[in-house]
Design a protein around this motif. Structure first.
Motif, PDB file in Angstrom:
ATOM      1  N   HIS A 157       0.856  -1.189   0.000  1.00 22.79           N
ATOM      2  CA  HIS A 157       0.000   0.000   0.000  1.00 22.79           C
ATOM      3  C   HIS A 157       0.897   1.245   0.000  1.00 22.79           C
ATOM      4  CE1 HIS A 157      -3.016   2.877   1.440  1.00 22.79           C
ATOM      5  NE2 HIS A 157      -3.954   1.946   1.330  1.00 22.79           N
ATOM      6  N   HIS A 158       0.532   2.218  -0.825  1.00 22.31           N
ATOM      7  CA  HIS A 158       1.334   3.441  -0.920  1.00 22.31           C
ATOM      8  C   HIS A 158       1.557   4.091   0.456  1.00 22.31           C
ATOM      9  CE1 HIS A 158       2.766   7.137  -2.836  1.00 22.31           C
ATOM     10  NE2 HIS A 158       1.980   7.809  -2.024  1.00 22.31           N
ATOM     11  N   MET A 159       0.495   4.115   1.289  1.00 27.00           N
ATOM     12  CA  MET A 159       0.618   4.821   2.564  1.00 27.00           C
ATOM     13  C   MET A 159       1.433   4.047   3.589  1.00 27.00           C
ATOM     14  SD  MET A 159      -0.712   7.496   1.575  1.00 27.00           S
ATOM     15  CE  MET A 159      -0.509   8.534   3.013  1.00 27.00           C
ATOM     16  N   GLY A 196       4.142   2.653   2.891  1.00 24.11           N
ATOM     17  CA  GLY A 196       5.480   3.163   2.583  1.00 24.11           C
ATOM     18  C   GLY A 196       5.717   4.479   3.319  1.00 24.11           C
ATOM     19  N   HIS A 197       4.766   5.416   3.197  1.00 18.36           N
ATOM     20  CA  HIS A 197       4.937   6.724   3.853  1.00 18.36           C
ATOM     21  C   HIS A 197       5.129   6.571   5.359  1.00 18.36           C
ATOM     22  CE1 HIS A 197       4.613   9.770   0.778  1.00 18.36           C
ATOM     23  NE2 HIS A 197       3.485   9.291   0.295  1.00 18.36           N
ATOM     24  N   VAL A 198       4.235   5.805   6.016  1.00 23.24           N
ATOM     25  CA  VAL A 198       4.290   5.784   7.491  1.00 23.24           C
ATOM     26  C   VAL A 198       5.476   4.984   8.024  1.00 23.24           C
ATOM     27  CG1 VAL A 198       1.781   6.127   7.671  1.00 23.24           C
ATOM     28  CG2 VAL A 198       2.690   3.830   7.900  1.00 23.24           C
ATOM     29  N   VAL A 227       0.116  12.921   5.736  1.00 20.22           N
ATOM     30  CA  VAL A 227      -0.422  14.123   5.080  1.00 20.22           C
ATOM     31  C   VAL A 227       0.253  14.332   3.720  1.00 20.22           C
ATOM     32  CG1 VAL A 227      -1.462  15.598   6.834  1.00 20.22           C
ATOM     33  CG2 VAL A 227       1.007  15.342   6.830  1.00 20.22           C
ATOM     34  N   SER A 228      -0.550  14.138   2.674  1.00 22.42           N
ATOM     35  CA  SER A 228       0.017  14.271   1.323  1.00 22.42           C
ATOM     36  C   SER A 228      -1.011  14.944   0.425  1.00 22.42           C
ATOM     37  CB  SER A 228       0.387  12.884   0.799  1.00 22.42           C
ATOM     38  OG  SER A 228      -0.788  12.122   0.627  1.00 22.42           O
ATOM     39  N   GLY A 229      -0.807  14.831  -0.887  1.00 24.72           N
ATOM     40  CA  GLY A 229      -1.741  15.441  -1.834  1.00 24.72           C
ATOM     41  C   GLY A 229      -3.078  14.721  -1.858  1.00 24.72           C
ATOM     42  N   GLY A 263       8.299  13.128   0.661  1.00 30.95           N
ATOM     43  CA  GLY A 263       7.568  13.120  -0.607  1.00 30.95           C
ATOM     44  C   GLY A 263       7.618  11.728  -1.214  1.00 30.95           C
ATOM     45  N   ASP A 264       6.855  11.538  -2.288  1.00 33.13           N
ATOM     46  CA  ASP A 264       6.783  10.211  -2.907  1.00 33.13           C
ATOM     47  C   ASP A 264       8.156   9.719  -3.345  1.00 33.13           C
ATOM     48  OD1 ASP A 264       4.143   9.983  -2.480  1.00 33.13           O
ATOM     49  OD2 ASP A 264       3.524  10.504  -4.515  1.00 33.13           O
ATOM     50  N   ASN A 265       8.449   8.476  -2.987  1.00 33.41           N
ATOM     51  CA  ASN A 265       9.729   7.861  -3.366  1.00 33.41           C
ATOM     52  C   ASN A 265       9.566   6.357  -3.299  1.00 33.41           C
ATOM     53  OD1 ASN A 265      11.103   6.769  -0.654  1.00 33.41           O
ATOM     54  ND2 ASN A 265       9.932   8.606  -0.171  1.00 33.41           N
TER      55      ASN A 265
HETATM   56 ZN    ZN Z   1       2.483   9.784  -1.435  1.00 31.85          ZN
END
Ligand code: ZN
Ligand code: KG4
Length: 321
Positions: A93-95, A97-99, A117-119, A283-285
């Motif tokens: 899941h994309h999120m 990755g973020h967390v 918190v993203s776009g 940011g996205d990576n």
């Molecule tokens: Zn993102």
């Protein structure tokens, strides 16, 4: 990536210039640019890491949520690599990755609270481990980054505008214009940002055109203060209610200087550890996806050939699939 924590390379292909002309992401252009970039990015990531294709033992990729065309490009490339090399694939899941991005830089114990918190997201998650997530609250309308981008557009700044508002806010007086703090006193952990954006629109309508540079900076400062106030106070309240001593703030908006400063103050005040990934990992990576992907690869949660991209997908279900 070694052991899901050691970062060997992190190549990001930005499309900002392509979309800036249109004031936002154009999905069809995003897909085409992904097709153009994907092989170049994979090759340069391998080169920077000093790794040969034949040395790779598994592939991790996000399958959503997001723009389906762009996701399909990444997923197809990952599938081709995995099955061509006869190695397993993990679809994450994309999120998540973020967390989990802070784990690339520091040891961090579970459980923790994550403000993502993203776009496209403004979510509060309880994170009990990799693959164990529970949504505590989310935005009912605009995401935080979306609100930043829309207000930047109103002020005649470019796209994406979050970083520009952040910079301008530092030159303005945060008390000059006071904007509302929606949902702040509601007894839940949800957010709503479209009202702040509308309040900015209405305020700009009352100003004599063109607005002065000082007015622009004051509006940015007032808007940023309202956003930071709501985000930090609701997050702190959620951490205290859940009895969590650690908070991760992730996603593109986590680059925000005002947000970082206020969280640091409140964390110290309440004895709560606040973790921000360094800006390159906010940011996205792709690197951030390696953390959950490595865990799923190790634990045998491999994606089969039928795995598909999804435009919407709750993080709560991601660990279970
Ligand atoms: Zn993102
Ligand atoms: O996580 P991200 O790179 O992509 C998504 O998954 O959406 O987040 C992009 C968002 C954009 O809305 C951008 O304006 C915002 O993050 N952003 C910021 C800052 N830097 C990027 N917002 C506020 N302050 C910043 N310094």
């Amino acid at each position: 990536m070694l052991d899901g924590r050691k970062l060997l390379s992190n190549v990001v292909a930005s499309q900002v210039e392509v979309h800036a002309r249109f004031g936002g992401v154009v999905p069809e252009l995003a897909s085409r640019k992904h097709v153009e970039a994907i092989s170049i990015v994979i090759n340069s990531a391998l080169q920077e890491a000093g790794v040969q294709l034949a040395q790779i033992e598994g592939v991790g990729v996000t399958r959503g949520p997001g723009l389906i065309g762009a996701l399909l490009v990444g997923l197809s490339a990952a599938k081709a690599l995995a099955w061509g090399l006869e190695i397993p694939l993990a679809a994450v899941h994309h999120m998540e990755g973020h967390v989990l991005a802070p784990l690339l830089e520091q040891p961090l114990e579970f459980p923790f609270l994550a403000l993502a918190v993203s776009g496209g997201h403004s979510h509060l998650y309880r994170v009990d481990g990799i693959g164990r997530y529970r949504t505590l609250g989310q935005t009912l309308d605009d995401a935080a980054g979306e609100a930043y981008d829309k207000v930047a557009k109103l002020l005649g700044l470019g796209y994406p505008g979050g970083a520009q508002i952040d910079r301008l806010a530092a030159q303005g007086d945060p008390q000059a214009v006071v904007f509302p703090r929606p949902m702040l006193h509601k007894p839940n952990f949800d957010f709503s940002f479209s009202g702040i954006k509308t309040a900015v629109l209405q305020y700009v309508g009352t100003c004599r055109s063109p607005i002065s540079e000082q007015q622009q900076a004051d509006i940015a400062a007032g808007f940023q203060t309202a956003m930071v106030d709501v985000l930090t106070r609701k997050t702190l309240r959620a951490a205290l209610a859940e009895g969590l001593e650690r908070v991760v703030v992730a996603g593109g908006v986590a680059c925000n200087a005002g947000l970082r400063r206020r969280f640091a103050e409140l964390g110290a005040e309440h004895g709560i550890q606040i973790c921000f990934p360094s800006p390159a990992l906010c940011g996205d990576n792709a690197a951030m996806l390696g953390v959950p992907a490595d865990f799923y690869l190790e634990n045998g949660r491999h994606a089969g050939p039928a795995v598909n991209a999804v435009s919407s997908w709750s993080l709560d279900l991601a660990g279970a699939s």
